[in-house]
Design an enzyme around this catalytic site. Sequence first.
Site, PDB file in Angstrom:
ATOM      1  N   HIS A   1       8.710   2.531   1.929  1.00 30.88           N
ATOM      2  CA  HIS A   1       8.925   1.320   2.718  1.00 30.88           C
ATOM      3  C   HIS A   1       9.723   0.289   1.925  1.00 30.88           C
ATOM      4  O   HIS A   1      10.603  -0.386   2.422  1.00 30.88           O
ATOM      5  CB  HIS A   1       7.567   0.759   3.132  1.00 30.88           C
ATOM      6  CG  HIS A   1       6.595   0.601   1.976  1.00 30.88           C
ATOM      7  ND1 HIS A   1       6.403   1.565   1.014  1.00 30.88           N
ATOM      8  CD2 HIS A   1       5.778  -0.420   1.611  1.00 30.88           C
ATOM      9  CE1 HIS A   1       5.511   1.150   0.129  1.00 30.88           C
ATOM     10  NE2 HIS A   1       5.116  -0.056   0.470  1.00 30.88           N
TER      11      HIS A   1
ATOM     12  N   GLU B   1       0.148 -19.595  -1.520  1.00 29.79           N
ATOM     13  CA  GLU B   1      -0.936 -19.026  -0.708  1.00 29.79           C
ATOM     14  C   GLU B   1      -0.384 -18.263   0.479  1.00 29.79           C
ATOM     15  O   GLU B   1       0.477 -18.776   1.208  1.00 29.79           O
ATOM     16  CB  GLU B   1      -1.835 -20.159  -0.215  1.00 29.79           C
ATOM     17  CG  GLU B   1      -3.192 -20.118  -0.865  1.00 29.79           C
ATOM     18  CD  GLU B   1      -4.189 -20.911  -0.076  1.00 29.79           C
ATOM     19  OE1 GLU B   1      -4.942 -20.305   0.704  1.00 29.79           O
ATOM     20  OE2 GLU B   1      -4.162 -22.145  -0.230  1.00 29.79           O
TER      21      GLU B   1
ATOM     22  N   ASP C   1       6.595  -8.689   1.048  1.00 30.68           N
ATOM     23  CA  ASP C   1       5.221  -8.653   1.542  1.00 30.68           C
ATOM     24  C   ASP C   1       5.025  -7.290   2.183  1.00 30.68           C
ATOM     25  O   ASP C   1       5.840  -6.852   3.000  1.00 30.68           O
ATOM     26  CB  ASP C   1       4.923  -9.777   2.542  1.00 30.68           C
ATOM     27  CG  ASP C   1       3.421 -10.030   2.587  1.00 30.68           C
ATOM     28  OD1 ASP C   1       2.885 -10.541   1.588  1.00 30.68           O
ATOM     29  OD2 ASP C   1       2.769  -9.665   3.588  1.00 30.68           O
TER      30      ASP C   1
ATOM     31  N   LYS D   1       9.122   8.515  -4.870  1.00 26.90           N
ATOM     32  CA  LYS D   1       8.664   7.392  -4.033  1.00 26.90           C
ATOM     33  C   LYS D   1       9.811   6.426  -3.740  1.00 26.90           C
ATOM     34  O   LYS D   1       9.980   5.959  -2.609  1.00 26.90           O
ATOM     35  CB  LYS D   1       7.507   6.648  -4.725  1.00 26.90           C
ATOM     36  CG  LYS D   1       6.938   5.515  -3.895  1.00 26.90           C
ATOM     37  CD  LYS D   1       5.802   4.771  -4.571  1.00 26.90           C
ATOM     38  CE  LYS D   1       5.377   3.578  -3.724  1.00 26.90           C
ATOM     39  NZ  LYS D   1       4.429   2.687  -4.392  1.00 26.90           N
TER      40      LYS D   1
HETATM   41  P1  IMP Z   1       1.046  -8.382  -0.877  1.00 28.17           P
HETATM   42  O1  IMP Z   1       1.151  -8.657  -2.346  1.00 28.17           O
HETATM   43  O2  IMP Z   1       0.336  -9.427  -0.107  1.00 28.17           O
HETATM   44  O3  IMP Z   1       2.369  -8.008  -0.296  1.00 28.17           O
HETATM   45  O4  IMP Z   1       0.094  -7.102  -0.731  1.00 28.17           O
HETATM   46  C1  IMP Z   1       0.534  -5.861  -1.090  1.00 28.17           C
HETATM   47  C2  IMP Z   1      -0.634  -4.892  -1.050  1.00 28.17           C
HETATM   48  O5  IMP Z   1      -0.323  -3.826  -0.141  1.00 28.17           O
HETATM   49  C3  IMP Z   1      -0.841  -4.219  -2.401  1.00 28.17           C
HETATM   50  O6  IMP Z   1      -1.776  -4.924  -3.191  1.00 28.17           O
HETATM   51  C4  IMP Z   1      -1.352  -2.849  -1.998  1.00 28.17           C
HETATM   52  O7  IMP Z   1      -2.716  -2.915  -1.707  1.00 28.17           O
HETATM   53  C5  IMP Z   1      -0.585  -2.576  -0.709  1.00 28.17           C
HETATM   54  N1  IMP Z   1       0.713  -1.940  -0.984  1.00 28.17           N
HETATM   55  C6  IMP Z   1       1.949  -2.466  -0.743  1.00 28.17           C
HETATM   56  N2  IMP Z   1       2.905  -1.612  -1.135  1.00 28.17           N
HETATM   57  C7  IMP Z   1       2.271  -0.546  -1.642  1.00 28.17           C
HETATM   58  C8  IMP Z   1       2.745   0.653  -2.233  1.00 28.17           C
HETATM   59  O8  IMP Z   1       3.947   0.901  -2.407  1.00 28.17           O
HETATM   60  N3  IMP Z   1       1.790   1.526  -2.610  1.00 28.17           N
HETATM   61  C9  IMP Z   1       0.454   1.295  -2.468  1.00 28.17           C
HETATM   62  N4  IMP Z   1      -0.024   0.178  -1.955  1.00 28.17           N
HETATM   63  C10 IMP Z   1       0.871  -0.742  -1.532  1.00 28.17           C
END
Ligand code: IMP
Length: 199
Positions: A183, A42, A71, A178
């Site tokens: 990032h 979580e 993340d 990309k």
């Molecule tokens: P996490 O899984 O909690 O890290 O959430 C990541 C979320 O951030 C993804 O579901 C996307 O909505 C957004 N995100 C992170 N990296 C990217 C990327 O490279 N392209 C587009 N959206 C991204």
Amino acid sequence: MPKKPTLLVATRNAHKTEEIRQMLAGSYMVEDLNGKDFPEVEETGTTFLANAKLKAQEISKLTSGVILSDDSGLEVDALNGDPGVYSSRYAGTDGDNEANNTKLMTEMAKLPDGTSRTARFRCVMVLAQNGEELAHFSGAVEGSIISELTGDGGFGYDPLFIPDGYEKTFAQLGDTVKNTLSHRANALNQAAEWLSENS
Ligand code: IMP
């Protein structure tokens, strides 16, 4: 040729895995949690670092070797940094990219004409082993948010994000471009360097 070491990424987001796999293709066999019997971790943290740590540390308690977590999310200046750490569940349901993009377009459309549309993607990666953090790395890419979904590649907010210095969205530029400026690329290059120096 010596066998490449395996690197387990603490994610079930196949898009993240695929980007990481492409970027590390020369040096690691990249696997993720899909199809494996690990519990859901979580994401209760309020920062990218806190959530990246949770994922890497929890999964690394359950298996041997070094675990990498990612993340990441989008910070829009005119929305006070939203959706930020809540990027994957901005519209309510975790991982609903279509609903998240619709919400982002709706929120941006409410802003007065002329409001800055600057934004950035951020990614924090943590390397962990036996439940302990080994190191963490942060990457970002600056850009701006457009008003209509454009392009078919990538995932998440890619069809709405144009990186600075380009005229196309990440979804139009495709993974090869990309992966040189994102990032995730930025954080991963640092993590790969750390791994090559410390293993
Ligand atoms: P996490 O899984 O909690 O890290 O959430 C990541 C979320 O951030 C993804 O579901 C996307 O909505 C957004 N995100 C992170 N990296 C990217 C990327 O490279 N392209 C587009 N959206 C991204």
